[in-house]
Design a protein around this motif. Structure first.
Motif, short mmCIF file in Angstrom:
data_model
loop_
_atom_site.label_atom_id
_atom_site.label_comp_id
_atom_site.label_asym_id
_atom_site.label_seq_id
_atom_site.Cartn_x
_atom_site.Cartn_y
_atom_site.Cartn_z
N GLU A 28 10.19 -8.62 -4.12
CA GLU A 28 9.23 -9.29 -4.99
C GLU A 28 9.59 -10.76 -5.21
OE1 GLU A 28 6.29 -7.50 -6.52
OE2 GLU A 28 7.00 -6.68 -4.62
N ARG A 150 2.54 -7.68 -2.07
CA ARG A 150 3.49 -7.73 -3.18
C ARG A 150 3.06 -6.77 -4.29
NH1 ARG A 150 4.42 -12.05 -7.29
NH2 ARG A 150 6.63 -11.97 -7.85
N LYS A 151 4.00 -5.99 -4.77
CA LYS A 151 3.67 -4.97 -5.77
C LYS A 151 3.22 -5.57 -7.09
CE LYS A 151 7.00 -1.90 -3.54
NZ LYS A 151 7.51 -2.92 -2.58
N ALA A 152 3.61 -6.82 -7.33
CA ALA A 152 3.19 -7.50 -8.56
C ALA A 152 1.75 -7.99 -8.49
CB ALA A 152 4.13 -8.67 -8.84
N ASN A 194 7.55 -6.34 2.17
CA ASN A 194 6.39 -5.76 1.47
C ASN A 194 5.28 -5.40 2.46
OD1 ASN A 194 6.72 -5.32 -1.34
ND2 ASN A 194 6.75 -7.52 -1.71
#
Length: 362
Positions: A28, A150-152, A194
């Motif tokens: 991240e 991206r997980k965010a 990612n």
């Protein structure tokens, strides 16, 4: 080294290269770290929030990161490619919505157009269907392999097939209903990039998310940047391998120095050809020339890693002496298969070279 990139500002990518390759580092952080150093602004017009310069400056910036970490360079490519889509889209609404956050690295952008590039070449069909729905579009399908999800939070570009057979290019966000991200793909290397799949089920979009109404027009328009930015990874990886080979080539191993010099010369000649082709806009109508550069650069990466091994000898197998070599060897295995793969490009060139159907040859 690109004069726009401060080499000391890339130390973070150097120190995290092994962990990013194995997936042990916090993936991240890559986009914010790239953004904090202003790398996404290179080659972007100042009027749109960039630092100016041209497309090849962005290629060189990706190459500089690739010398440290191909995982980080892969993420850089995905983000910078989506930024390029926003620079070239006629949709001002989309550009105003996402560009600033992508440039500063607070949001992630991903290029899901690999499927579209294959579609244009007749290699595969589009994997997302678009159905009219009360003035909007309902989308259903999948993107099986996308980097920088991206997980965010992310926005991803995709080509979709409309019922009237005219494909269009759209942008989808992870926060909208109907969009879901898989777990990270179990990659051999570049595990901190990612990279995952996107499932699309009854996702609804309006005009603000259409990057271009005609993918057959937009994709050839952005393909030179899509591929050229990708080539920054090959250029950077080859440069660091050749530099390491030169540093290791001593004693009996000095025999490889002429080969190192010759390969380095060819590498920089190809980089110059890439710069000239981008500056002149030649690759939009002469895609085959860009394909040939891509194929040759992939070969140079393999040669460079072979020379690094030859120059280092048995020490290449001792992590205490040359830990970066093993990582680069795995990273290099990705270069031939990244879309469009060498096999796909060779097939395209063969089609261009083949005589038209019905032509009689002696």
């Amino acid at each position: 080294m690109n004069a726009r990139v401060d080499a000391t500002a890339l130390d973070w990518f150097d120190s995290h290269a092994e962990a990013l390759n194995r997936g042990n580092a916090d993936a991240e952080r890559v986009v914010p770290e790239l953004g904090r150093r202003g790398l996404f602004r290179i080659g972007v017009p100042q009027a749109l929030g960039g630092d100016g310069g041209d497309g090849f400056d962005a290629v060189e910036a990706i190459a500089a990161v690739a010398e440290r970490s191909l995982s980080a360079a892969f993420v850089f490519w995905g983000q910078r490619t989506f930024i390029e889509f926003l620079l070239q889209t006629p949709n001002d609404t989309a550009r105003e919505r996402w560009l600033a956050a992508l440039l500063d690295g607070s949001f992630a952008g991903a290029s899901g157009l690999s499927n579209a590039m294959k579609f244009l070449s007749g290699i595969e069909s589009l994997q997302i269907a678009a159905t009219p729905d009360r003035g909007r579009w309902q989308l259903d399908g999948t993107l099986p392999w996308v980097t920088n999800l991206r997980k965010a939070g992310f926005v991803v570009a995709a080509a979709v097939q409309r019922a009237d057979a005219t494909p269009m290019v759209v942008a989808l966000t992870d926060s909208q209903p109907g969009i879901s991200r898989s777990a990270d793909l179990d990659l051999l290397a570049l595990r901190g990039s990612n990279t995952a799949a996107v499932a699309i089920e009854a996702a609804s979009i309006g005009d603000g998310q259409i990057l271009h109404p005609d993918a057959r027009s937009f994709c050839p328009q952005v393909r030179p940047a899509f591929l050229a930015l990708q080539l920054g990874m090959s250029i950077g990886l080859a440069r660091i391998a050749l530099r390491s080979a030169g540093a290791q080539a001593k004693g009996a191993h000095a025999l490889v120095i002429p080969r190192i010099d010759a390969t380095s010369g060819e590498l920089e000649t190809l980089a110059a050809e890439l710069r000239a082709g981008l500056a002149g806009g030649h690759f939009t109508t002469r895609a085959a020339a860009l394909f040939r550069i891509r194929i040759r650069l992939a070969g140079i990466v393999q040669t460079a890693l072979g020379l690094e091994l030859d120059a280092t000898g048995g020490r290449a197998y001792l992590n205490a002496h040359n830990a970066g070599f093993a990582r680069r060897w795995l990273e290099a295995a990705f270069i031939p298969v990244i879309t469009p793969s060498l096999t796909q490009l060779q097939g395209e060139l063969a089609k261009h070279a083949a005589p038209p159907a019905g032509t009689v040859t002696a």
